[in-house]
Scaffold this motif. Structure first.
Motif: not given
Length: 68
Positions: A56-61, A6-10, A63-68
């Motif tokens: 785990q990081e993806y799920n935290r993002i 999984c890769y996230i991006f802005n 839940l908090t809708d925050g990226f970095w």
């Protein structure tokens, strides 16, 4: 067979998205292709923002809708 990660991006305009790919180069390419069909690009990808994340990081993002 390569394992996808999984890769996230802005977006340059704000917000974020995710994509699954075997490596960061493929993630960038897939994201560009996925969003290339916009007639008038409303959102543009911040190419430097791609980051591989664990589930785990993806799920935290999520839940908090925050990226970095």
């Amino acid at each position: 067979m390569s394992k996808n990660h999984c890769y996230i991006f802005n977006w340059n305009q704000g917000g974020w998205n995710s994509i699954w790919a075997p490596d960061i180069r493929s993630a960038r390419k897939q994201a560009r292709e996925q969003w290339a069909d916009q007639e008038q690009p409303i959102l543009t990808i911040n190419e430097k923002s791609f980051k591989r994340v664990t589930m785990q990081e993806y799920n935290r993002i999520l839940l908090t809708d925050g990226f970095w």
